[in-house]
Scaffold this motif. Structure first.
Motif, PDB file in Angstrom:
ATOM      1  N   PHE A 123      49.509   3.505  60.465  1.00  0.00           N
ATOM      2  CA  PHE A 123      50.018   2.409  59.648  1.00  0.00           C
ATOM      3  C   PHE A 123      49.014   1.980  58.583  1.00  0.00           C
ATOM      4  O   PHE A 123      47.797   2.122  58.757  1.00  0.00           O
ATOM      5  N   GLY A 124      49.541   1.456  57.492  1.00  0.00           N
ATOM      6  CA  GLY A 124      48.722   0.892  56.434  1.00  0.00           C
ATOM      7  C   GLY A 124      49.361  -0.370  55.900  1.00  0.00           C
ATOM      8  O   GLY A 124      50.566  -0.607  56.080  1.00  0.00           O
ATOM      9  N   PHE A 125      48.553  -1.197  55.227  1.00  0.00           N
ATOM     10  CA  PHE A 125      49.051  -2.443  54.633  1.00  0.00           C
ATOM     11  C   PHE A 125      48.523  -2.540  53.213  1.00  0.00           C
ATOM     12  O   PHE A 125      47.327  -2.345  52.950  1.00  0.00           O
ATOM     13  N   GLY A 127      48.432  -5.173  50.193  1.00  0.00           N
ATOM     14  CA  GLY A 127      48.722  -6.570  49.895  1.00  0.00           C
ATOM     15  C   GLY A 127      47.801  -7.186  48.873  1.00  0.00           C
ATOM     16  O   GLY A 127      47.140  -6.491  48.080  1.00  0.00           O
ATOM     17  N   TYR A 128      47.768  -8.508  48.890  1.00  0.00           N
ATOM     18  CA  TYR A 128      46.925  -9.316  48.017  1.00  0.00           C
ATOM     19  C   TYR A 128      45.994 -10.149  48.901  1.00  0.00           C
ATOM     20  O   TYR A 128      46.383 -11.221  49.373  1.00  0.00           O
ATOM     21  N   PRO A 129      44.775  -9.710  49.142  1.00  0.00           N
ATOM     22  CA  PRO A 129      43.912 -10.425  50.098  1.00  0.00           C
ATOM     23  C   PRO A 129      43.617 -11.868  49.727  1.00  0.00           C
ATOM     24  O   PRO A 129      43.317 -12.672  50.611  1.00  0.00           O
ATOM     25  N   GLN A 130      43.709 -12.240  48.438  1.00  0.00           N
ATOM     26  CA  GLN A 130      43.352 -13.608  48.088  1.00  0.00           C
ATOM     27  C   GLN A 130      44.446 -14.619  48.398  1.00  0.00           C
ATOM     28  O   GLN A 130      44.225 -15.819  48.328  1.00  0.00           O
ATOM     29  N   PHE A 131      45.648 -14.147  48.748  1.00  0.00           N
ATOM     30  CA  PHE A 131      46.740 -15.062  49.049  1.00  0.00           C
ATOM     31  C   PHE A 131      46.926 -15.173  50.558  1.00  0.00           C
ATOM     32  O   PHE A 131      47.041 -14.159  51.258  1.00  0.00           O
ATOM     33  N   GLU A 132      47.007 -16.412  51.041  1.00  0.00           N
ATOM     34  CA  GLU A 132      47.108 -16.605  52.484  1.00  0.00           C
ATOM     35  C   GLU A 132      48.394 -16.030  53.051  1.00  0.00           C
ATOM     36  O   GLU A 132      48.397 -15.476  54.151  1.00  0.00           O
ATOM     37  N   TRP A 133      49.505 -16.132  52.320  1.00  0.00           N
ATOM     38  CA  TRP A 133      50.768 -15.606  52.847  1.00  0.00           C
ATOM     39  C   TRP A 133      50.662 -14.093  53.071  1.00  0.00           C
ATOM     40  O   TRP A 133      51.209 -13.564  54.041  1.00  0.00           O
ATOM     41  N   SER A 134      49.937 -13.383  52.190  1.00  0.00           N
ATOM     42  CA  SER A 134      49.740 -11.946  52.376  1.00  0.00           C
ATOM     43  C   SER A 134      48.827 -11.679  53.567  1.00  0.00           C
ATOM     44  O   SER A 134      49.082 -10.777  54.380  1.00  0.00           O
ATOM     45  N   ARG A 135      47.776 -12.466  53.705  1.00  0.00           N
ATOM     46  CA  ARG A 135      46.869 -12.285  54.846  1.00  0.00           C
ATOM     47  C   ARG A 135      47.580 -12.547  56.164  1.00  0.00           C
ATOM     48  O   ARG A 135      47.359 -11.835  57.153  1.00  0.00           O
ATOM     49  N   LEU A 136      48.436 -13.565  56.207  1.00  0.00           N
ATOM     50  CA  LEU A 136      49.165 -13.861  57.442  1.00  0.00           C
ATOM     51  C   LEU A 136      50.121 -12.729  57.805  1.00  0.00           C
ATOM     52  O   LEU A 136      50.287 -12.391  58.981  1.00  0.00           O
ATOM     53  N   ARG A 137      50.763 -12.132  56.799  1.00  0.00           N
ATOM     54  CA  ARG A 137      51.653 -10.997  57.072  1.00  0.00           C
ATOM     55  C   ARG A 137      50.854  -9.808  57.585  1.00  0.00           C
ATOM     56  O   ARG A 137      51.291  -9.116  58.517  1.00  0.00           O
ATOM     57  N   GLU A 154      43.858  -1.168  55.811  1.00  0.00           N
ATOM     58  CA  GLU A 154      44.190  -2.117  54.750  1.00  0.00           C
ATOM     59  C   GLU A 154      43.591  -1.661  53.428  1.00  0.00           C
ATOM     60  O   GLU A 154      42.430  -1.263  53.363  1.00  0.00           O
ATOM     61  N   TYR A 155      44.401  -1.743  52.368  1.00  0.00           N
ATOM     62  CA  TYR A 155      43.891  -1.429  51.036  1.00  0.00           C
ATOM     63  C   TYR A 155      43.120  -2.619  50.489  1.00  0.00           C
ATOM     64  O   TYR A 155      43.579  -3.757  50.566  1.00  0.00           O
ATOM     65  N   GLU A 156      41.949  -2.351  49.921  1.00  0.00           N
ATOM     66  CA  GLU A 156      41.123  -3.389  49.303  1.00  0.00           C
ATOM     67  C   GLU A 156      41.202  -3.241  47.788  1.00  0.00           C
ATOM     68  O   GLU A 156      40.662  -2.296  47.218  1.00  0.00           O
ATOM     69  N   PRO A 157      41.895  -4.154  47.105  1.00  0.00           N
ATOM     70  CA  PRO A 157      42.065  -4.012  45.654  1.00  0.00           C
ATOM     71  C   PRO A 157      40.732  -4.100  44.915  1.00  0.00           C
ATOM     72  O   PRO A 157      39.804  -4.788  45.342  1.00  0.00           O
ATOM     73  N   ALA A 158      40.672  -3.405  43.795  1.00  0.00           N
ATOM     74  CA  ALA A 158      39.485  -3.479  42.956  1.00  0.00           C
ATOM     75  C   ALA A 158      39.492  -4.753  42.112  1.00  0.00           C
ATOM     76  O   ALA A 158      38.440  -5.231  41.697  1.00  0.00           O
ATOM     77  N   TRP A 180      43.747   6.327  47.926  1.00  0.00           N
ATOM     78  CA  TRP A 180      43.763   5.699  49.255  1.00  0.00           C
ATOM     79  C   TRP A 180      44.915   6.244  50.092  1.00  0.00           C
ATOM     80  O   TRP A 180      44.730   6.638  51.254  1.00  0.00           O
ATOM     81  N   ILE A 181      46.112   6.294  49.504  1.00  0.00           N
ATOM     82  CA  ILE A 181      47.281   6.779  50.240  1.00  0.00           C
ATOM     83  C   ILE A 181      47.121   8.259  50.576  1.00  0.00           C
ATOM     84  O   ILE A 181      47.422   8.698  51.690  1.00  0.00           O
TER      85      ILE A 181
END
Length: 410
Positions: A123-125, A127-137, A154-158, A180-181
């Protein structure tokens, strides 16, 4: 500040809700239903996007209540008005105001269950790490797959995105996402934090020459139907219960205006289910040759391909491909081609007004009569009866009824 008082009469309420995406529009449908059932209210409403500034009229507005999805943009202004406000924003859940929000944990768990049911174990995720709703998901998705004994990358955006989710340079970022994928083990179940991130994931898979859904199955969130249907392949998505969010927000505001204390915690609304589309409508296929053959069939079945075309594409003997195909999918190659064509027929019958001869041509059938015979054998109904039954079911469906399928949409 003390709240301004208004003249007597029906409550005057402002809906400051973004309408540029389906999430906000569906919330509005829910508020409207509550007002119809429990009003009258007089309502102030204007179309808005997530980037719009605070309404110039708000500071001196003579109203009774506010329901908004855009609280962080003008939080201090709303506080200064002293007007009771219901906060529906998922991006800043600690406003201190009465709030109704999507249940982010339930969304992540629902996506994980969907992918695991299809046999994925990696599995992979995205998302947008700076947004709490994305972190909670992400946290809920990761917990669900960990409970089954699996791990999640988890992908870490640049680069960080803006509050409205705009990437500063997607073309530069996509090469990083593609690598990454490509580097993750397959088959892979990938959750995107929302549908627009899901569309980006599909783009990255194409650039990495990764088959979707055979090698990577992708699921988003929000069921932004235009984005999901325009994606190639179409994007599966967790369906948040936005209409219920709007309805519960209006009920909560109605109680506050009547003098009732708001609940001490945010109200969390679970999702309705999953809208299953092509990006995850698959069983995990560990055999890369079969996965590639399935991609070829999905992309070309409606162009009239035959079994020999699939064998030629696979580059192995017919008997070997037959054996590996059945071992991986439980079906024959012919069944897979026929199934893709029938799925296309059903989609065209439900979503378009095309006559049957045009449906037959677009689905790769040489003759209308052959299509009708195959369709009736597979479904027990003629194409015309199938189309009428779906139109009648849609006409009977109330606005808040879950979409057809299991678990409220699957």
């Amino acid at each position: 500040m003390p709240r301004r008082r208004r003249r007597t009469g029906p409550p005057h309420v402002a809906f400051i809700i973004e309408t540029s995406m389906a999430y906000g529009r569906e919330i509005l449908h829910g508020t409207v239903q509550y007002v119809r059932e429990n009003g009258p209210w007089t309502v102030f409403f204007e179309p808005r996007s997530m980037q719009d500034p605070a309404p110039p009229w708000l500071e001196h507005w003579d109203g009774d209540g506010i329901i908004t999805t855009l609280y962080p943009q003008f939080s201090e202004l709303i506080r200064r008005t002293g007007i009771p406000t219901i906060d529906l924003d998922d991006q800043e859940p600690r406003s201190g105001l009465p709030s109704v929000q999507s249940d982010q944990a339930a969304i992540g768990a629902t996506a994980a269950a969907h992918l695991m049911e299809r046999g994925f174990t990696r599995f992979g995720f995205f998302g947008y790490p700076q947004f709490e709703w994305s972190r909670l998901r992400l946290e809920a998705f990761r917990r669900a797959v960990a409970a089954a004994g699996f791990a999640c990358e988890e992908y870490e955006p640049a680069h960080a995105v803006s509050w409205g989710h705009q990437m500063p340079a997607w073309e530069a970022e996509i090469e990083r996402v593609s690598r990454w994928i490509a580097g993750l083990p397959k088959p892979l179940g990938l959750m995107a934090c929302n549908d627009f991130r899901g569309v980006q994931a599909l783009d990255a898979c194409r650039r990495a020459d990764v088959a979707v859904p055979e090698e990577v199955a992708v699921i988003g969130v929000d069921d932004e139907i235009l984005a999901c249907e325009l994606a190639q392949p179409s994007l599966s998505s967790v369906i948040p219960d936005c209409r219920r969010i709007g309805y519960e927000a209006a009920r909560l505001l109605d109680g506050v205006l009547a003098g009732k204390p708001p609940p001490p915690r945010s109200v969390h609304i679970p999702p309705r289910g999953i809208a299953v589309r092509q990006s995850s409508d698959v069983t995990a296929i560990p055999d890369p040759i079969v996965a590639d053959a399935m991609r070829f069939i999905r992309e070309h079945a409606c162009r009239g391909i035959r079994l020999d075309d699939v064998v030629e594409h696979a580059g192995i003997s017919r008997s070997s491909l037959h054996r590996r195909f059945r071992a991986s999918t439980g079906r024959t190659i012919h069944d897979a081609i026929s199934g893709m064509r029938l799925d296309r027929v059903k989609h065209l019958l439900i979503e378009t007004e095309l006559p049957l001869h045009a449906v037959s041509d677009r689905a790769g059938f040489a003759h209308v009569e052959y299509l009708a015979a195959v369709f009736r054998k597979a479904t027990g109904a003629t194409p015309g009866a199938f189309r009428r039954a779906h139109r009648e079911a849609d006409a009977r469906s109330p606005s808040l009824r879950p979409r057809p399928g299991g678990r409220g949409g699957e």
